[in-house]
Scaffold this motif. Structure first.
Motif, PDB file in Angstrom:
ATOM      1  N   CYS A  72       0.879  -1.163   0.000  1.00  0.00           N
ATOM      2  CA  CYS A  72       0.000   0.000   0.000  1.00  0.00           C
ATOM      3  C   CYS A  72       0.921   1.217   0.000  1.00  0.00           C
ATOM      4  CB  CYS A  72      -0.890   0.010   1.241  1.00  0.00           C
ATOM      5  SG  CYS A  72      -2.008   1.428   1.306  1.00  0.00           S
ATOM      6  N   THR A  73       0.882   1.991  -1.085  1.00  0.00           N
ATOM      7  CA  THR A  73       1.715   3.183  -1.188  1.00  0.00           C
ATOM      8  C   THR A  73       0.829   4.412  -1.340  1.00  0.00           C
ATOM      9  OG1 THR A  73       1.948   3.018  -3.594  1.00  0.00           O
ATOM     10  CG2 THR A  73       3.606   1.894  -2.241  1.00  0.00           C
ATOM     11  N   GLN A  74       1.407   5.560  -1.132  1.00  0.00           N
ATOM     12  CA  GLN A  74       0.661   6.803  -1.254  1.00  0.00           C
ATOM     13  C   GLN A  74       0.760   7.309  -2.682  1.00  0.00           C
ATOM     14  OE1 GLN A  74       2.000  10.351   0.918  1.00  0.00           O
ATOM     15  NE2 GLN A  74      -0.146  10.773   1.357  1.00  0.00           N
ATOM     16  N   LEU A  75      -0.371   7.328  -3.383  1.00  0.00           N
ATOM     17  CA  LEU A  75      -0.420   7.881  -4.730  1.00  0.00           C
ATOM     18  C   LEU A  75      -0.595   9.393  -4.673  1.00  0.00           C
ATOM     19  CD1 LEU A  75      -0.431   7.241  -7.769  1.00  0.00           C
ATOM     20  CD2 LEU A  75      -2.912   6.975  -7.605  1.00  0.00           C
ATOM     21  N   SER A  76      -1.457   9.846  -3.738  1.00  0.00           N
ATOM     22  CA  SER A  76      -1.680  11.275  -3.495  1.00  0.00           C
ATOM     23  C   SER A  76      -2.181  11.426  -2.065  1.00  0.00           C
ATOM     24  CB  SER A  76      -2.693  11.844  -4.493  1.00  0.00           C
ATOM     25  OG  SER A  76      -3.983  11.324  -4.234  1.00  0.00           O
ATOM     26  N   GLU A  77      -2.433  12.653  -1.656  1.00  0.00           N
ATOM     27  CA  GLU A  77      -2.919  12.894  -0.287  1.00  0.00           C
ATOM     28  C   GLU A  77      -4.162  12.080   0.048  1.00  0.00           C
ATOM     29  OE1 GLU A  77      -2.300  15.277   2.413  1.00  0.00           O
ATOM     30  OE2 GLU A  77      -0.276  15.313   1.607  1.00  0.00           O
ATOM     31  N   ASP A  78      -5.035  11.884  -0.949  1.00  0.00           N
ATOM     32  CA  ASP A  78      -6.302  11.205  -0.678  1.00  0.00           C
ATOM     33  C   ASP A  78      -6.450   9.849  -1.377  1.00  0.00           C
ATOM     34  OD1 ASP A  78      -6.642  12.101  -3.272  1.00  0.00           O
ATOM     35  OD2 ASP A  78      -8.661  12.873  -2.961  1.00  0.00           O
ATOM     36  N   THR A  79      -5.358   9.326  -1.923  1.00  0.00           N
ATOM     37  CA  THR A  79      -5.453   8.060  -2.649  1.00  0.00           C
ATOM     38  C   THR A  79      -4.273   7.158  -2.341  1.00  0.00           C
ATOM     39  OG1 THR A  79      -6.603   9.198  -4.457  1.00  0.00           O
ATOM     40  CG2 THR A  79      -5.735   6.997  -4.922  1.00  0.00           C
ATOM     41  N   ALA A  80      -4.592   5.963  -1.859  1.00  0.00           N
ATOM     42  CA  ALA A  80      -3.588   4.920  -1.665  1.00  0.00           C
ATOM     43  C   ALA A  80      -3.511   4.088  -2.946  1.00  0.00           C
ATOM     44  CB  ALA A  80      -3.960   4.029  -0.486  1.00  0.00           C
ATOM     45  N   GLN A  81      -2.357   3.520  -3.194  1.00  0.00           N
ATOM     46  CA  GLN A  81      -2.185   2.679  -4.380  1.00  0.00           C
ATOM     47  C   GLN A  81      -1.781   1.276  -3.961  1.00  0.00           C
ATOM     48  OE1 GLN A  81       0.663   4.080  -7.274  1.00  0.00           O
ATOM     49  NE2 GLN A  81      -0.103   2.678  -8.818  1.00  0.00           N
ATOM     50  N   LEU A  82      -2.503   0.298  -4.453  1.00  0.00           N
ATOM     51  CA  LEU A  82      -2.141  -1.100  -4.242  1.00  0.00           C
ATOM     52  C   LEU A  82      -1.083  -1.456  -5.279  1.00  0.00           C
ATOM     53  CD1 LEU A  82      -4.552  -3.996  -3.575  1.00  0.00           C
ATOM     54  CD2 LEU A  82      -2.666  -4.273  -5.148  1.00  0.00           C
ATOM     55  N   PHE A 107      -5.382  -1.374   6.051  1.00  0.00           N
ATOM     56  CA  PHE A 107      -4.320  -0.410   6.348  1.00  0.00           C
ATOM     57  C   PHE A 107      -4.662   0.949   5.739  1.00  0.00           C
ATOM     58  CE2 PHE A 107      -0.559   1.936   5.079  1.00  0.00           C
ATOM     59  CZ  PHE A 107       0.135   2.018   6.278  1.00  0.00           C
ATOM     60  N   ALA A 108      -5.040   0.962   4.461  1.00  0.00           N
ATOM     61  CA  ALA A 108      -5.356   2.223   3.785  1.00  0.00           C
ATOM     62  C   ALA A 108      -6.501   2.943   4.493  1.00  0.00           C
ATOM     63  CB  ALA A 108      -5.704   1.966   2.322  1.00  0.00           C
ATOM     64  N   MET A 109      -7.519   2.197   4.858  1.00  0.00           N
ATOM     65  CA  MET A 109      -8.650   2.804   5.551  1.00  0.00           C
ATOM     66  C   MET A 109      -8.215   3.363   6.906  1.00  0.00           C
ATOM     67  SD  MET A 109     -12.441   1.286   6.312  1.00  0.00           S
ATOM     68  CE  MET A 109     -11.895   0.100   7.518  1.00  0.00           C
ATOM     69  N   SER A 110      -7.370   2.616   7.622  1.00  0.00           N
ATOM     70  CA  SER A 110      -6.921   3.070   8.944  1.00  0.00           C
ATOM     71  C   SER A 110      -6.065   4.328   8.867  1.00  0.00           C
ATOM     72  CB  SER A 110      -6.145   1.956   9.651  1.00  0.00           C
ATOM     73  OG  SER A 110      -4.835   1.829   9.130  1.00  0.00           O
ATOM     74  N   ARG A 111      -5.474   4.573   7.708  1.00  0.00           N
ATOM     75  CA  ARG A 111      -4.649   5.765   7.519  1.00  0.00           C
ATOM     76  C   ARG A 111      -5.450   6.942   6.988  1.00  0.00           C
ATOM     77  NH1 ARG A 111      -2.045   2.613  10.313  1.00  0.00           N
ATOM     78  NH2 ARG A 111       0.225   2.554  10.292  1.00  0.00           N
ATOM     79  N   GLY A 112      -6.753   6.754   6.839  1.00  0.00           N
ATOM     80  CA  GLY A 112      -7.628   7.847   6.446  1.00  0.00           C
ATOM     81  C   GLY A 112      -7.753   8.098   4.960  1.00  0.00           C
ATOM     82  N   TYR A 113      -7.235   7.220   4.148  1.00  0.00           N
ATOM     83  CA  TYR A 113      -7.410   7.390   2.704  1.00  0.00           C
ATOM     84  C   TYR A 113      -8.883   7.175   2.347  1.00  0.00           C
ATOM     85  CZ  TYR A 113      -2.334   6.990   1.941  1.00  0.00           C
ATOM     86  OH  TYR A 113      -0.978   7.177   1.941  1.00  0.00           O
ATOM     87  N   PRO A 114      -9.489   8.088   1.596  1.00  0.00           N
ATOM     88  CA  PRO A 114     -10.866   7.859   1.174  1.00  0.00           C
ATOM     89  C   PRO A 114     -10.991   6.881   0.005  1.00  0.00           C
ATOM     90  CG  PRO A 114     -10.165  10.081   0.555  1.00  0.00           C
ATOM     91  CD  PRO A 114      -9.035   9.452   1.314  1.00  0.00           C
ATOM     92  N   GLN A 115      -9.871   6.624  -0.677  1.00  0.00           N
ATOM     93  CA  GLN A 115      -9.930   5.705  -1.804  1.00  0.00           C
ATOM     94  C   GLN A 115      -8.583   5.048  -2.074  1.00  0.00           C
ATOM     95  OE1 GLN A 115     -11.058   7.754  -5.394  1.00  0.00           O
ATOM     96  NE2 GLN A 115      -9.303   9.124  -5.346  1.00  0.00           N
ATOM     97  N   MET A 116      -8.654   3.964  -2.838  1.00  0.00           N
ATOM     98  CA  MET A 116      -7.465   3.254  -3.309  1.00  0.00           C
ATOM     99  C   MET A 116      -7.578   3.084  -4.819  1.00  0.00           C
ATOM    100  SD  MET A 116      -6.783   0.151  -0.607  1.00  0.00           S
ATOM    101  CE  MET A 116      -5.075  -0.110  -1.150  1.00  0.00           C
ATOM    102  N   ARG A 117      -6.416   2.944  -5.458  1.00  0.00           N
ATOM    103  CA  ARG A 117      -6.344   2.671  -6.895  1.00  0.00           C
ATOM    104  C   ARG A 117      -5.337   1.566  -7.150  1.00  0.00           C
ATOM    105  NH1 ARG A 117      -7.784   6.565 -11.225  1.00  0.00           N
ATOM    106  NH2 ARG A 117      -9.038   8.058 -10.103  1.00  0.00           N
TER     107      ARG A 117
END
Length: 160
Positions: A72-82, A107-117
């Motif tokens: 799980c990486t950070q794509l942007s402030e509001d988007t995690a990337q699988l 994990f992404a949800m626990s970090r407050g990301y509203p979405q994943m891509r």
């Protein structure tokens, strides 16, 4: 696969991660050397810029033997990337992939990301089926020459 252990990825896992991705994707899909270069760059960037507040990676193991990975990486402030999600053939169909995907999404949800891509290839039918079962939606599908193969590249999104 109840004995499956998901442990945090470590820098010493990098050679294994790259080699296993190359072996799997060249063997199953005929991907060329450019795929290994990309995986190597993703792994290098992950360890060079790792921020545990926003990113994580796991290695799936059984009795100390690595079977796969998911990141799980950070794509942007509001988007995690699988990224870098794979499982060796002998571990498929055991429920390991479901557990890995759920761990990454949690994990992404626990970090407050509203979405994943994520982006993948349509030819990865089992993975695409798993994403859809977990509520991911394909938002883009386009033909392309990818890693030496004519593929259909798909982008999926999941909103929490």
């Amino acid at each position: 696969m109840s004995d499956l252990n998901l442990r945090p990825v470590r820098p010493e896992d990098a050679p294994w991660l790259v080699a296993e991705h190359i072996a799997l994707y060249s063997g199953e899909y005929g991907f060329d050397d450019s795929f290994g270069v990309l995986v190597g760059q993703i792994v290098e960037d992950f360890f060079a810029n790792f921020d545990p507040a926003t990113e994580a990676g796991w290695i799936a193991e059984l009795d100390g033997t690595p079977l796969g990975s998911i990141f799980c990486t950070q794509l942007s402030e509001d988007t995690a990337q699988l990224r870098l999600f794979f499982l060796v053939e002998k571990a498929r169909g055991t429920g390991a992939a479901k557990r890995m995907l759920q761990t990454c999404m949690d994990f992404a949800m626990s970090r407050g990301y509203p979405q994943m891509r994520l982006w993948t290839h349509q030819s990865h039918t089992a993975a695409c089926r798993l994403y859809r079962r977990f509520g991911w939606h394909c938002i883009e599908s386009k033909p392309a020459l990818s890693f030496g193969q004519q593929e259909v590249i798909e982008t999926y999104v999941y909103r929490f």
